[in-house]
Design a protein around this motif. Structure first.
Motif, PDB file in Angstrom:
ATOM      1  N   UNK A 212      47.390  40.369  75.442  1.00  0.00           N
ATOM      2  CA  UNK A 212      46.511  39.259  75.823  1.00  0.00           C
ATOM      3  C   UNK A 212      45.437  38.959  74.782  1.00  0.00           C
ATOM      4  N   UNK A 213      45.620  39.440  73.568  1.00  0.00           N
ATOM      5  CA  UNK A 213      44.698  39.132  72.482  1.00  0.00           C
ATOM      6  C   UNK A 213      45.406  38.248  71.471  1.00  0.00           C
ATOM      7  N   UNK A 214      44.732  37.184  71.075  1.00  0.00           N
ATOM      8  CA  UNK A 214      45.330  36.193  70.187  1.00  0.00           C
ATOM      9  C   UNK A 214      44.990  36.473  68.728  1.00  0.00           C
ATOM     10  N   UNK A 215      45.987  36.245  67.865  1.00  0.00           N
ATOM     11  CA  UNK A 215      45.825  36.412  66.431  1.00  0.00           C
ATOM     12  C   UNK A 215      46.388  35.183  65.721  1.00  0.00           C
ATOM     13  N   UNK A 216      45.915  34.977  64.510  1.00  0.00           N
ATOM     14  CA  UNK A 216      46.437  33.881  63.699  1.00  0.00           C
ATOM     15  C   UNK A 216      46.554  34.351  62.252  1.00  0.00           C
ATOM     16  N   UNK A 217      47.685  34.026  61.641  1.00  0.00           N
ATOM     17  CA  UNK A 217      47.930  34.384  60.246  1.00  0.00           C
ATOM     18  C   UNK A 217      48.226  33.119  59.452  1.00  0.00           C
TER      19      UNK A 217
END
Length: 258
Positions: A212-217
């Motif tokens: 439930x944790x969002x990441x962006x690359x």
């Protein structure tokens, strides 16, 4: 009419729509070029937290094509896709290795990605359909302990074997939405901690969610994510976002692909 529809469905836009609608999605798309190609995985280097990296590779052009005087280039990038160094190696054996320490990278203690490309100017024994892919082994040692080795995990970039200095990407395909879920086939309970190394092998931004944790690359960025979750599912807009895994238990370290 069917051939036209099939042709449109396999264009970049067609594949993006198929992946976004989850209709016969395409994870990896073969590159169609009129010259022989050298393909590299996006390999991980680590010099953080007492790590050093050892890379073992073969002279593929000599081993399989008997081409002499071939060479390789290593391209090293930071986790934010900044070019650190390029090293050209001319004197190759059939089997070779390179140790990547903080000293080798100008005392940099961090992590990032690197690529290996094979080059030759000998055109006699190659044709335009040849594809060279050196999916080699990377070893990771923390605090001078034994290396744990893992082979390549993510097809990243490719270029002409004839060294035209044009480097292409997007072998791995994406979607407009985070509508693809990948569950790692490992039960992570019982470890002190686990680190997941992600790299974005595309020219697009990638978004993914773990626990439930969002990441962006951003394009060709990389990231280490620490987790203690026993079952790990990754929801993303990338169809082949499979991390390299570092699992810790006491003094023991296990590195493998997912």
């Amino acid at each position: 009419m069917k051939s036209l529809v099939k042709k449109l469905a396999n264009t970049n836009i067609g594949i993006l729509l198929r992946n976004s609608l989850n209709f016969k999605p395409v994870s990896l798309k073969h590159f169609e070029k009129d010259y022989p190609i050298s393909v590299s995985d996006a390999f991980l280097w680590r010099t953080d937290n007492g790590y050093k990296t050892k890379f073992k590779y073969s002279d593929i052009l000599n081993l399989f094509y008997k081409l002499k005087n071939s060479w390789v280039e290593f391209h090293f990038y930071s986790k934010n896709n900044e070019l650190i160094k390029i090293e050209k190696i001319n004197d190759l054996n059939l089997s070779n290795e390179l140790e990547i320490s903080s000293k080798y990278l100008n005392n940099l203690e961090d992590y990032g990605t690197f690529y290996i490309y094979h080059f030759s100017e000998n055109t006699k024994d190659l044709n335009n359909k040849d594809i060279i892919s050196n999916r080699c082994y990377s070893g990771y040692s923390q605090n001078n302990n034994l290396y744990s080795f893992v082979h390549g995990n993510t097809l990243g970039k490719f270029t002409s074997i004839y060294s035209n200095k044009t480097f292409l990407t997007d072998i791995v395909k994406t979607s407009l939405f985070q509508n693809h879920t990948y569950t790692i086939q490992k039960y992570f309970d019982g470890f002190d901690k686990n680190e997941l190394f992600f790299t974005n092998p595309t020219s697009k931004d990638i978004k993914f969610t773990i626990d439930n944790k969002d990441y962006e690359l951003k394009s060709h960025y990389s990231l280490l994510v620490e987790t203690i979750t026993p079952i790990i599912s990754i929801k993303s807009n990338c169809l082949f976002l499979r991390p390299t895994i570092f699992s810790y238990k006491g003094k023991y370290l296990d590195v493998h692909h997912s």
